[in-house]
Design an enzyme around this catalytic site. Structure first.
Site, PDB file in Angstrom:
ATOM      1  N   ILE A 213      -4.004   2.521   0.181  1.00 61.34           N
ATOM      2  CA  ILE A 213      -4.516   1.718  -0.926  1.00 61.34           C
ATOM      3  C   ILE A 213      -3.345   1.077  -1.671  1.00 61.34           C
ATOM      4  CG2 ILE A 213      -6.612   3.102  -1.145  1.00 61.34           C
ATOM      5  CD1 ILE A 213      -5.389   4.470  -3.569  1.00 61.34           C
TER       6      ILE A 213
ATOM      7  N   THR B 141       0.816  -1.214   0.000  1.00 62.65           N
ATOM      8  CA  THR B 141       0.000   0.000   0.000  1.00 62.65           C
ATOM      9  C   THR B 141       0.853   1.270   0.000  1.00 62.65           C
ATOM     10  OG1 THR B 141      -0.172   0.034   2.420  1.00 62.65           O
ATOM     11  CG2 THR B 141      -1.862  -1.188   1.225  1.00 62.65           C
ATOM     12  N   ASP B 142       0.187   2.384  -0.311  1.00 62.95           N
ATOM     13  CA  ASP B 142       0.850   3.688  -0.303  1.00 62.95           C
ATOM     14  C   ASP B 142       0.418   4.476   0.938  1.00 62.95           C
ATOM     15  OD1 ASP B 142      -1.713   4.639  -0.834  1.00 62.95           O
ATOM     16  OD2 ASP B 142      -1.291   5.097  -2.928  1.00 62.95           O
ATOM     17  N   LEU B 143       0.764   5.747   0.996  1.00 59.02           N
ATOM     18  CA  LEU B 143       0.423   6.573   2.156  1.00 59.02           C
ATOM     19  C   LEU B 143      -1.077   6.691   2.389  1.00 59.02           C
ATOM     20  CD1 LEU B 143       3.043   9.462   1.900  1.00 59.02           C
ATOM     21  CD2 LEU B 143       2.914   7.665   3.636  1.00 59.02           C
TER      22      LEU B 143
END
Length: 133
Positions: free
Chosen positions: A19, A14-16
């Site tokens: 997601i 996931t990213d920040l």
């Protein structure tokens, strides 16, 4: 019948925003393709060692439809869309509980280890023919 491969989303995927980072979908579909080839009874290491043949991605057309999130259980389906002398075209879809999140059409080419195009081995073409949808 499409091949199905399960994927769990881990924190590292996931990213920040929490997601799945867009490039990780390419990793998910790569894993699914490897398992699909294995399910056909094709040993890619043997193909390379004995016949000097490898597969490479030539083209990917991808649509990101909805986000996947940490801990989601996903399924990647792989179906043959077309086969030519040296190419395999696959339709790959990532779903969560039947909801389509990502879809891609991937064109694979058959190459020698030196990078020259080569025809798909007859045995492999025979295994792919029934899989055409």
């Amino acid at each position: 019948m499409p091949h199905s491969f399960p994927v769990r989303v881990y924190y590292e995927d996931t990213d920040l925003a929490g997601i799945v980072y867009y490039a990780n979908y390419l990793k998910f579909i790569e894993r699914a393709r490897s398992e699909w080839v294995r399910s056909l009874g094709v040993d890619q290491a043997r193909l390379r060692a004995e016949e000097g043949i490898v597969f490479a991605v030539r083209r990917v057309e991808a649509d990101y439809l909805k986000p996947a999130r940490f801990d989601d259980e996903l399924s990647v389906s792989t179906a043959v869309a077309g086969v030519t002398g040296a190419r395999i075209v696959l339709d790959q879809t990532v779903t969560r509980a039947g909801e389509r999140l990502f879809q891609a059409q991937v064109t694979l080419v058959c190459l020698t280890e030196a990078g020259a195009a080569v025809r798909l081995p007859a045995e492999l073409r025979g295994k792919l023919a029934p899989a055409l949808h």
